[in-house]
Motif scaffolding. Structure first.
Motif, PDB file in Angstrom:
ATOM      1  N   THR A   1       4.463-104.564 -50.016  1.00 14.81           N
ATOM      2  CA  THR A   1       4.867-103.912 -51.253  1.00 14.81           C
ATOM      3  C   THR A   1       3.715-103.101 -51.814  1.00 14.81           C
ATOM      4  O   THR A   1       2.549-103.408 -51.581  1.00 14.81           O
TER       5      THR A   1
ATOM      6  N   SER B   1      17.439 -98.057 -60.713  1.00 15.00           N
ATOM      7  CA  SER B   1      18.792 -98.240 -60.211  1.00 15.00           C
ATOM      8  C   SER B   1      19.535 -96.916 -60.304  1.00 15.00           C
ATOM      9  O   SER B   1      19.077 -95.987 -60.979  1.00 15.00           O
TER      10      SER B   1
ATOM     11  N   TRP C   1      16.628 -91.366 -54.977  1.00 14.19           N
ATOM     12  CA  TRP C   1      15.705 -90.936 -53.932  1.00 14.19           C
ATOM     13  C   TRP C   1      14.770 -89.841 -54.431  1.00 14.19           C
ATOM     14  O   TRP C   1      13.613 -89.754 -54.007  1.00 14.19           O
TER      15      TRP C   1
ATOM     16  N   ILE D   1      12.056 -91.598 -56.581  1.00 14.84           N
ATOM     17  CA  ILE D   1      11.106 -92.287 -55.705  1.00 14.84           C
ATOM     18  C   ILE D   1      10.149 -91.288 -55.071  1.00 14.84           C
ATOM     19  O   ILE D   1       8.930 -91.501 -55.033  1.00 14.84           O
TER      20      ILE D   1
ATOM     21  N   THR E   1      14.938 -93.041 -48.715  1.00 20.27           N
ATOM     22  CA  THR E   1      15.289 -94.414 -49.103  1.00 20.27           C
ATOM     23  C   THR E   1      15.407 -95.346 -47.908  1.00 20.27           C
ATOM     24  O   THR E   1      15.471 -96.567 -48.086  1.00 20.27           O
ATOM     25  N   THR E   2      15.438 -94.805 -46.692  1.00 20.20           N
ATOM     26  CA  THR E   2      15.482 -95.674 -45.515  1.00 20.20           C
ATOM     27  C   THR E   2      14.133 -96.326 -45.243  1.00 20.20           C
ATOM     28  O   THR E   2      14.064 -97.358 -44.563  1.00 20.20           O
TER      29      THR E   2
ATOM     30  N   GLN F   1      11.431 -96.049 -47.934  1.00 18.67           N
ATOM     31  CA  GLN F   1      10.741 -96.266 -49.193  1.00 18.67           C
ATOM     32  C   GLN F   1      11.711 -96.824 -50.228  1.00 18.67           C
ATOM     33  O   GLN F   1      12.916 -96.584 -50.161  1.00 18.67           O
ATOM     34  N   SER F   2      11.173 -97.550 -51.190  1.00 16.40           N
ATOM     35  CA  SER F   2      11.948 -98.057 -52.313  1.00 16.40           C
ATOM     36  C   SER F   2      11.057 -98.006 -53.558  1.00 16.40           C
ATOM     37  O   SER F   2       9.891 -97.613 -53.495  1.00 16.40           O
ATOM     38  N   TRP F   3      11.620 -98.435 -54.687  1.00 16.92           N
ATOM     39  CA  TRP F   3      10.830 -98.435 -55.920  1.00 16.92           C
ATOM     40  C   TRP F   3       9.648 -99.398 -55.810  1.00 16.92           C
ATOM     41  O   TRP F   3       8.610 -99.186 -56.426  1.00 16.92           O
ATOM     42  N   ASP F   4       9.789-100.434 -54.978  1.00 20.49           N
ATOM     43  CA  ASP F   4       8.701-101.402 -54.798  1.00 20.49           C
ATOM     44  C   ASP F   4       7.586-100.876 -53.905  1.00 20.49           C
ATOM     45  O   ASP F   4       6.536-101.517 -53.788  1.00 20.49           O
TER      46      ASP F   4
END
Length: 490
Positions: free
Chosen positions: A103, A116, A278, A281, A304-305, A307-310
């Motif tokens: 993370t 979200s 996306w 991010i 998004t595949t 990477q994420s917000w975390d």
């Protein structure tokens, strides 16, 4: 045609004795009474001298200010920074070999934020950022400014008036905490244009047409600077009870208001589109890691595949006293110290906003903190009374300044009575570059641009990481996170 001028802004200040604030005046009066009572009880000059010396040590830093901050503010800020450095709170390490492997959460005040995505009744998808510490919800809108080339002055004036109506409309219900307008200069990689050219080429098109399009895409080269603009609207938690704690309910409430926001911005010459998850991010990721820009723009919506917000935050950062280190970049943030003196045209900030090759990554964030209609009525009346009191107690040049403030606050009362909103505003200027950049040259450039815009700025000492995050325009409103009491502030 008469050229419109804009101004009459005043910094709120309670009037006390000898030009001091009301709080400082009452505190000084209390110290004087304490010294007199102490002498009457002890009948000792030594005890009275000790009381006078102790009172002076407390009172003088309260009334002597530097760069808009009192002595106590500077002392407390330095003490807090030193304590945080001793605890290791100013250094952040993430990634595969960190304590929480895999993370790279956003550091500091954004650590408890969540991202979200929802959809409005009209089918528009929008990202919503929730900062749990303050219970604020933010929607970020991409804006395409139309510019003023070949536009009549009357149309420009109508757009400015429309933007003022937009701010006044958002403040009426008291649900909007702040509106943050961000205009950013970023390095142009040309990847978006090439992807757009590739999208336009049809598989059944003639070979000659395909060849022309391929050559056109190949000719798009070089590295320049492009402008990106966005507006973030930050809401308080809407409703009561369970609704306030439910992100889906908050998204439904905000989605119902979103169409009205877009309509008001369109009338102000600012067609806007909500950013999806996306896009938010990718925006945050490329600001913390400058080297990731090409990869993020190449990935597009497929980011998004991986990477994420975390994982949108930096792998490492160090919050220094006068600059901010994040991954392979260094950033410096300045804040507005004083608004332009006198009236200005609508192009007052043009020199500060204009792209420059020597400052390729520059971000200017204007934060509007909105008062509700009920708050505005009380504040404009209070400011007017304080201005009248200051005019009656001050002499010389101070009296002339106080008379001018009386006129400005009286005008604000009249405009507020006619339906105008009351807004506090500030400006954050962030410049980012690689570690080997010419920082002294960049600082001189920013100072020159600010002077040309008649804007007083100062470097954000001891708060570079937090001001960097606030200038991103993703819902972090710094006054809601203050760590110094207002009682010792200027």
């Amino acid at each position: 045609m008469t050229t419109r001028m804009y101004g009459r802004w005043e910094k709120p200040r309670s009037a006390g004795f000898f030009g001091l604030t009301w709080g400082a005046s009452m505190f000084g009066l209390g110290l004087a009474i304490t010294v007199m009572v102490g002498f009457m009880l002890t009948r000792s000059l030594t005890a009275a001298g000790v009381l006078v010396g102790g009172g002076a040590l407390v009172f003088i830093p309260l009334v002597v200010s530097r760069d808009g901050r009192t002595g106590w503010e500077l002392i407390v800020l330095r003490a807090q920074f030193t304590l945080a450095r001793a605890r290791g709170e100013l250094v952040y390490r993430a990634g595969r070999f960190s304590r929480i492997p895999g993370t790279a959460r956003l550091p500091g005040l954004l650590a408890d934020s969540r991202l979200s995505e929802y959809e409005t009744a009209g089918g528009k998808r929008f990202a919503m950022i929730h900062i749990r510490r303050t219970d604020h919800y933010t929607v970020v809108l991409r804006v395409i400014p139309r510019g003023k080339e070949l536009v009549d002055q009357s149309q420009i004036d109508a757009w400015v008036e429309g933007y003022g109506r937009f701010l006044a409309t958002q403040s009426r219900g008291g649900e909007v905490v702040a509106v943050t307008a961000v205009l950013e200069n970023v390095v142009e990689t040309r990847l978006r244009q090439r992807r757009e050219v590739a999208r336009l080429v049809r598989s059944d098109a003639p070979e000659f047409a395909k060849a022309v399009m391929r050559e056109a895409a190949a000719d798009i080269g070089g590295v320049g600077v492009r402008i990106e603009a966005r507006i973030a609207v930050t809401y308080r938690a809407i409703g009561k009870g369970r609704i306030r704690r439910d992100d889906a309910e908050q998204a439904r409430e905000i989605g119902q208001r979103l169409q009205g926001v877009l309509s008001h911005l369109a009338r102000a010459g600012l067609p806007a589109t909500p950013l999806q998850a996306w896009e938010v991010i990718g925006l945050v990721r490329t600001r913390y890691d400058l080297a990731a820009q090409r990869d993020v723009e190449s990935a597009g919506s497929t980011i998004t595949t991986t990477q994420s917000w975390d994982t949108a935050g930096p792998l490492a950062h160090a919050d220094q006293w006068d600059h901010y280190l994040h991954d392979g970049g260094r950033s410096i943030t300045w804040e507005m110290d004083a608004a332009p003196r006198g009236a200005v045209l609508e192009s007052g900030l043009e020199e500060l906003l204009r792209p420059r090759a020597d400052v390729p990554r520059k971000r200017v964030a204007i934060v509007y903190r909105l008062h509700s209609a009920a708050e505005a009525t009380k504040l404009v009346d209070s400011d007017f009374r304080d201005a009248l009191a200051a005019e009656q107690t001050e002499r010389g040049m101070a009296s002339a300044s106080a008379s001018l403030r009386v006129g400005n606050t009286n005008a604000a009362r009249q405009e507020q009575a006619r339906g105008a909103g009351l807004t506090r505003f500030g400006v954050l200027i962030t410049v980012s570059d690689h570690l080997d950049a010419d920082l002294p040259g960049i600082e001189a450039s920013v100072q020159g641009m600010s002077d040309a815009s008649r804007l007083g700025v100062r470097r954000c000492y001891g708060s570079q990481a937090s001001t960097f995050a606030a200038s991103l325009g993703i819902g972090l409103i710094l006054p809601e996170h203050t760590s110094i009491s207002k009682r010792v502030s200027a």
